[in-house]
Design a protein around this motif. Sequence first.
Motif, short mmCIF file in Angstrom:
data_model
loop_
_atom_site.label_atom_id
_atom_site.label_comp_id
_atom_site.label_asym_id
_atom_site.label_seq_id
_atom_site.Cartn_x
_atom_site.Cartn_y
_atom_site.Cartn_z
N LEU A 46 31.86 -8.24 -26.07
CA LEU A 46 32.78 -7.47 -26.90
C LEU A 46 32.86 -6.03 -26.40
CD1 LEU A 46 31.66 -8.72 -30.45
CD2 LEU A 46 33.68 -9.45 -29.16
N THR A 47 34.06 -5.46 -26.44
CA THR A 47 34.24 -4.09 -25.94
C THR A 47 34.40 -3.12 -27.11
OG1 THR A 47 36.63 -4.48 -25.71
CG2 THR A 47 35.25 -4.86 -23.79
N LYS A 48 33.62 -2.06 -27.08
CA LYS A 48 33.61 -1.08 -28.17
C LYS A 48 34.83 -0.19 -28.13
CE LYS A 48 29.66 0.92 -28.91
NZ LYS A 48 28.51 1.86 -28.80
N ALA A 49 35.48 -0.04 -29.30
CA ALA A 49 36.62 0.88 -29.42
C ALA A 49 36.18 2.17 -30.09
CB ALA A 49 37.75 0.22 -30.20
N THR A 50 35.64 2.07 -31.30
CA THR A 50 35.19 3.25 -32.03
C THR A 50 33.92 2.94 -32.82
OG1 THR A 50 36.64 2.67 -33.89
CG2 THR A 50 37.49 4.25 -32.28
N PHE A 58 30.27 -1.02 -34.79
CA PHE A 58 31.44 -0.49 -34.12
C PHE A 58 32.64 -1.43 -34.21
CE2 PHE A 58 28.70 -2.66 -31.06
CZ PHE A 58 29.55 -3.53 -30.40
N ARG A 59 33.81 -0.82 -34.14
CA ARG A 59 35.07 -1.56 -34.11
C ARG A 59 35.35 -1.94 -32.67
NH1 ARG A 59 37.52 1.94 -36.34
NH2 ARG A 59 37.69 1.19 -38.48
N CYS A 60 35.73 -3.21 -32.45
CA CYS A 60 35.99 -3.71 -31.10
C CYS A 60 37.48 -3.67 -30.76
CB CYS A 60 35.49 -5.15 -30.96
SG CYS A 60 33.73 -5.38 -31.30
#
Length: 205
Positions: A46-50, A58-60
């Motif tokens: 999963l890639t972290k957005a914020t 964190f939001r992905c």
Amino acid sequence: MDIEYIVEQVTKRISEKLKITVEASGRHLHLSRESIDILFGKGYKLTKATELSQPGQFRCNERVSISGPKGTIANVIVLGPERSQTQVEVSKTDALILGVKPPIRESGNLGGSLGITISTDKASLKIKEGLIIVRRHIHLTPDDANLFKVCDKDIVKAKIFGERPLIFDDVVIRVGKQYSTAMHIDYDEANACGYIKGTTAKIIK
């Protein structure tokens, strides 16, 4: 200096200290390693957005669709990090769109909850349980729990100082060193109290 003024100012400072930031949570889900592998590909990360207010959460960037007997909701946010069990959190309004009646539960209490279909453009997955409406709750650090004189799992009322002030009953207290102090409500509850960013609450025992 006038003694009444001093008392008024001290009382005001104490009152402000006892207010808790309120955060409104929209529909989202937490995915297990197994679910991530199915929906995005084996070994996908999963890639972290914020970052979120709760430490380590964190939001992905990833989004999915969720489908029930009556409808589908697209572009549902994935939150990280991955969990041991997939959990989908919706509001009562979302549940009506999907055509389901999920139980109101604390996060992580998934036994006997509802199933739901989760989809991406690569694959779909039907979980047997994990769909819930999250019970409104207040995260507290141990120090703040002492300040508010409450313990983990206590049930309290909370007065919301929104544009449409109200008192929520059946609010569960969650105390832990891993938390940042905040009250969490869903969008249905946020609309009910006229929530805007900066809204605060006060615990009423």
